[in-house]
Design a protein around this motif. Sequence first.
Motif, short mmCIF file in Angstrom:
data_model
loop_
_atom_site.label_atom_id
_atom_site.label_comp_id
_atom_site.label_asym_id
_atom_site.label_seq_id
_atom_site.Cartn_x
_atom_site.Cartn_y
_atom_site.Cartn_z
N ILE A 170 49.16 28.63 30.51
CA ILE A 170 49.05 29.85 31.33
C ILE A 170 48.42 29.46 32.66
O ILE A 170 47.32 28.93 32.71
CB ILE A 170 48.20 30.92 30.61
N ILE A 171 49.15 29.73 33.75
CA ILE A 171 48.65 29.33 35.07
C ILE A 171 48.21 30.51 35.92
O ILE A 171 47.64 30.32 36.99
CB ILE A 171 49.69 28.49 35.84
N GLY A 172 48.46 31.74 35.45
CA GLY A 172 48.01 32.87 36.25
C GLY A 172 48.32 34.21 35.61
O GLY A 172 49.14 34.31 34.70
N ILE A 173 47.60 35.22 36.10
CA ILE A 173 47.81 36.61 35.69
C ILE A 173 47.98 37.43 36.95
O ILE A 173 47.19 37.31 37.89
CB ILE A 173 46.62 37.13 34.85
N VAL A 174 49.02 38.25 36.99
CA VAL A 174 49.29 39.11 38.14
C VAL A 174 48.94 40.54 37.76
O VAL A 174 49.50 41.08 36.79
CB VAL A 174 50.77 39.03 38.56
N LEU A 175 48.01 41.14 38.48
CA LEU A 175 47.64 42.54 38.25
C LEU A 175 48.59 43.40 39.07
O LEU A 175 48.59 43.37 40.30
CB LEU A 175 46.19 42.77 38.64
N ASN A 176 49.41 44.17 38.38
CA ASN A 176 50.48 44.94 39.00
C ASN A 176 50.18 46.44 38.93
O ASN A 176 49.42 46.89 38.07
CB ASN A 176 51.79 44.63 38.24
N LYS A 177 50.78 47.20 39.84
CA LYS A 177 50.67 48.66 39.86
C LYS A 177 49.22 49.13 40.00
O LYS A 177 48.79 50.08 39.36
CB LYS A 177 51.31 49.27 38.62
N VAL A 178 48.47 48.46 40.85
CA VAL A 178 47.08 48.84 41.10
C VAL A 178 47.05 50.03 42.05
O VAL A 178 47.71 50.03 43.08
CB VAL A 178 46.28 47.67 41.72
N ARG A 179 46.31 51.06 41.70
CA ARG A 179 46.16 52.25 42.55
C ARG A 179 44.75 52.29 43.08
O ARG A 179 43.79 52.47 42.32
CB ARG A 179 46.44 53.53 41.74
N LEU A 180 44.58 52.10 44.38
CA LEU A 180 43.26 52.16 44.99
C LEU A 180 42.95 53.58 45.42
O LEU A 180 43.84 54.28 45.92
CB LEU A 180 43.19 51.23 46.20
N PRO A 181 41.72 54.04 45.24
CA PRO A 181 41.35 55.38 45.71
C PRO A 181 41.54 55.48 47.22
O PRO A 181 41.35 54.51 47.95
CB PRO A 181 39.87 55.51 45.34
N ARG A 182 41.93 56.66 47.69
CA ARG A 182 42.16 56.87 49.12
C ARG A 182 40.91 56.59 49.95
O ARG A 182 41.00 56.22 51.11
CB ARG A 182 42.64 58.29 49.38
N SER A 183 39.75 56.80 49.37
CA SER A 183 38.50 56.60 50.12
C SER A 183 38.24 55.14 50.43
O SER A 183 37.50 54.82 51.35
CB SER A 183 37.32 57.18 49.33
N ARG A 184 38.86 54.23 49.66
CA ARG A 184 38.64 52.80 49.90
C ARG A 184 39.56 52.33 51.02
O ARG A 184 40.73 52.67 51.06
CB ARG A 184 38.93 51.99 48.63
N THR A 185 39.01 51.57 51.93
CA THR A 185 39.82 51.03 53.01
C THR A 185 40.18 49.59 52.71
O THR A 185 39.53 48.93 51.90
CB THR A 185 39.04 51.08 54.34
N THR A 186 41.21 49.11 53.38
CA THR A 186 41.62 47.73 53.17
C THR A 186 40.78 46.81 54.02
O THR A 186 40.08 47.23 54.93
CB THR A 186 43.10 47.55 53.56
N TYR A 187 40.89 45.55 53.75
CA TYR A 187 40.17 44.53 54.52
C TYR A 187 40.53 44.63 55.99
O TYR A 187 39.68 44.58 56.87
CB TYR A 187 40.55 43.16 53.96
N TYR A 188 41.83 44.79 56.27
CA TYR A 188 42.26 44.84 57.67
C TYR A 188 41.76 46.10 58.38
O TYR A 188 41.38 46.04 59.53
CB TYR A 188 43.79 44.76 57.73
#
Length: 195
Positions: A170-188
């Motif tokens: 096993i070389i990795g796990i991909v977390l899919n369909k993540v829903r971030l709350p609207r209040s959280r902003t992105t890094y950019y």
Amino acid sequence: NIDGQSRRLLITSASPAEGKSTFSANLALTLADLGENTLLIDADLRRPRIGEIFGLDAAVGLTSVVLGSAELSEAVIPWREGGPDLLLSGEVPPNSASVLTSHAFAEVLGAASEGHDVVVIDSPPALTVADTNLVAPLVDGVVIVVDASKTSRPQLAATIRTLEGSGAPIIGIVLNKVRLPRSRTTYYAQEKSSS
């Protein structure tokens, strides 16, 4: 580990509808965009989806080559210029496990690997059927796609145990369909607002 030994990548999930086929298709497209001669194989012979994703007829494909009704060169479909090659499922067999454990399947995988830099294999969910565990020893790495909204920790743990039991790296796990709350902003967005 594209520059290392991970040249045959098996993509799976714990259960159906976690997005593994879409991830497999996107991974193959991305690798091809990076200049890797990539082949995407639909080895989910129970519920094949790659043909549907690319809008292609999957009547001739992996099972056709394994069962001897077509040559590998006839069954592989180039996907646009600079895109990945595709080996669709072919006709759905009555017993997919017998196809995937056959010597002919191992030979097809070997021949496909010789002609490509990277082979991405879309396989069935690991907890649903044994097919993925049968193919896992033939690959260089397994990636597990996890639906953040429905896959439980015990399901993921069971998937990892099952794959490790078959000798799968096993070389990795991909977390899919993540829903971030609207209040959280992105890094950019944070970076932009602070400048």
